[in-house]
Design an enzyme around this catalytic site. Sequence first.
Site, mmCIF file in Angstrom:
data_model
loop_
_atom_site.group_PDB
_atom_site.id
_atom_site.type_symbol
_atom_site.label_atom_id
_atom_site.label_comp_id
_atom_site.label_asym_id
_atom_site.label_seq_id
_atom_site.Cartn_x
_atom_site.Cartn_y
_atom_site.Cartn_z
ATOM 1 N N ASP A 214 0.833 -1.207 0.000
ATOM 2 C CA ASP A 214 0.000 0.000 0.000
ATOM 3 C C ASP A 214 0.870 1.261 0.000
ATOM 4 O OD1 ASP A 214 -2.415 1.391 0.088
ATOM 5 O OD2 ASP A 214 -3.245 0.164 1.701
ATOM 6 N N ASP B 87 -10.011 3.397 -3.537
ATOM 7 C CA ASP B 87 -10.679 2.184 -3.058
ATOM 8 C C ASP B 87 -12.095 2.040 -3.616
ATOM 9 O OD1 ASP B 87 -8.418 1.972 -1.585
ATOM 10 O OD2 ASP B 87 -9.409 1.955 0.373
HETATM 11 C C1 GLA Z 1 -5.918 1.307 1.515
HETATM 12 C C2 GLA Z 1 -6.026 0.317 0.375
HETATM 13 C C3 GLA Z 1 -7.184 -0.628 0.660
HETATM 14 C C4 GLA Z 1 -6.952 -1.355 1.991
HETATM 15 C C5 GLA Z 1 -6.735 -0.343 3.108
HETATM 16 C C6 GLA Z 1 -6.262 -1.001 4.385
HETATM 17 O O1 GLA Z 1 -7.043 2.132 1.560
HETATM 18 O O2 GLA Z 1 -6.211 0.993 -0.846
HETATM 19 O O3 GLA Z 1 -7.336 -1.552 -0.389
HETATM 20 O O4 GLA Z 1 -5.845 -2.194 1.874
HETATM 21 O O5 GLA Z 1 -5.764 0.646 2.747
HETATM 22 O O6 GLA Z 1 -6.048 -0.080 5.435
#
Ligand code: GLA
Length: 673
Positions: free
Chosen positions: A176, A231
């Site tokens: 990430d 996301d």
């Molecule tokens: C980010 C990523 C998500 C998830 C969260 C976890 O937002 O893009 O897919 O992994 O972190 O905290």
Amino acid sequence: MRHPHSRTTRRRVAGAFTAGLLCAAGLAAPALAAPTGPPAIPAVTEGLALTPPMGFNNWNSTHCRAEFNEDMVKGIADLFVAKGLKDAGYRYVNLDDCWALPHRDANGELVPDPVRFPGGIRAVADYVHAKGLKLGIYTSAGTKTCNSAGFPGALGHEYSDARQFADWGVDYLKYDNCNNQGVDARQRYRTMRDALRATGRPIVYSICEWGENKPWEWASDVGQLWRTTGDISDSWSSMLSILKQNLPLAPHAGPGHWNDPDMLEVGNGGMTETEYRSHFSLWSVMAAPLLIGTDLRKASQATFDILANEEVIAVDQDPLGRQGAVVSAADGRWVVAKEMRDGSRAVALFNESGTAQRIATTASAVGLPDADAYTLRDLWQHRGYNTAGTIAATVPAHATVLLRVSADPRWADHPPAVELGLDGDPLLEAATPATLTSTVTDLGRTPARRVSVTLTGPAGWTVRATSAASAATLSTGRTLRTGWRVTAPPGTPAGSYGLTLRTSHRSPSGTPVTGTLPLTASVVVRPPSGTSYLGDLPWLSATSGWGPVERDTSNGESDAGDGRPLTIGGTVYARGLGVHALSDVSFYTGRACEKITASVGVDDEKGAKGTVAFEIRADGTRVAATGVLTNAMPAEPVTADVTGAQVVRLVVTDGGDGVDSDHADWADARLSC
Ligand code: GLA
């Protein structure tokens, strides 16, 4: 739309790699000490993710909640085997954020949360491996992960963390982007690539920097997949907005380097079954990673039926590795085609709009060679047909018809494809007969014989054919048109009602073939004469990107009734409609009205955020439109001439920058009839 957590803003660091020493495996390396030049270690990544990774990740169903634990992971692995998902190709069982303790141990090592994972990660990996599956894990290319609890990230610990993952038996890493301290993304992601390679273990490397640094331009030799967007959430508007961002990136995908439009939401409850089928069809046509994001221990049979559709999975997993490209897109009618290794094309006919529409293309438009006829296989119906070249269907609202079309010499083994349709909008007033016209068209090269059609409505309705409802033969391109007199009983409340059009015919070899088209008829009420507030009238259909359309308040964002007084540029309006882009609200005007007026703008409720554009459509023609309006602008007056229109639509688009904070008001909206 809210953001679940704040992120460190990216700052570009000029220049290439900082020269450094190649660290011995197992030792922590400072982030900037990435090796220069091609790594000396053999490329253990060769052959990884030659087709898009398939598996599971807990994030979309649990986030950091306590049910994310060893039991869940084992339960998912069990179900992969028991429910045939492993056989269908699902392999990776992936842990997302929150698996670790917030602090490293005295040796700088990561420590699994002993409550969630009492046996540690190694034990989970052993369990998953014993089932012939693979284990994935998560961390961030920053000092901490994304969760506000502040779990340790790998920036500055790449080599030791990668070593630990490899020692545990990890097969996949999602990396990430939170808390990245402004360090250049290419550098951060390459350092972890080199650290993973240095372990000597093949580990699929999933880059998750949300498309911020255009990884499709530089990451094909870094990771096997890269997120292209922010996301996903379990909503139609989120899925749609991600789809639209990922589609244009098709040229960048291929074996071992995939665009990742984020994990599946199928089964999580925020979309209809039709919408989930579209989500799964479109992700497959885009050769997206298929990571199940629902807790399979609680999933319905309908969810398993979607996720385990092997004909759709075969589109995603085709070894040629092409991402489908847009062939045409107009008024919510999308045609997306994916070249397959056997020369066939997977073709998605996707209806983004809120009403059924005919979507059509041809074999040559999707790239197939000239031929007398083609085989057309419906991947949700699991049936094959022949077509003379037209590929078309009436697609219900938000649905996708997914086909595989090939210039296959055995096309004549299949009955002709017969297309069902309805001319015009099925709108009727209670107790007043309306005339509808159905169409049954032979798209095949072979004739359809003994064709018949029926239309049925809800109990108490009368439906009568006013012209022929059968034909001895329909040859290629010929249509049986049937008029129907449809009457809803007196007192039928305004609203949507299901009608069903059914046909049957015989193929040349005598095989009986049936077809069904579900339709939605609307019982409507003529608007009163004089001037009415639109907020007082029943609508025909209403969609809003977040939360429902609100009457006389702003959108509020989530639940019905959570809005505030409509406010644009400090001016408060007592009446109107509050929506969130993308929005489309339609009203029946029955050819009896003349004018719509409103004051439109971005509502003040999200502070200085949001950009939208408004338009009014009369029977599909745009009769008024604003440019892009921002929160800084006062309300803009709009007037639209809707004389003679049967239906008017109030449409809000996102101003071209995504739907974030797009709270839009149709303040003081009035209709004159
Ligand atoms: C980010 C990523 C998500 C998830 C969260 C976890 O937002 O893009 O897919 O992994 O972190 O905290």
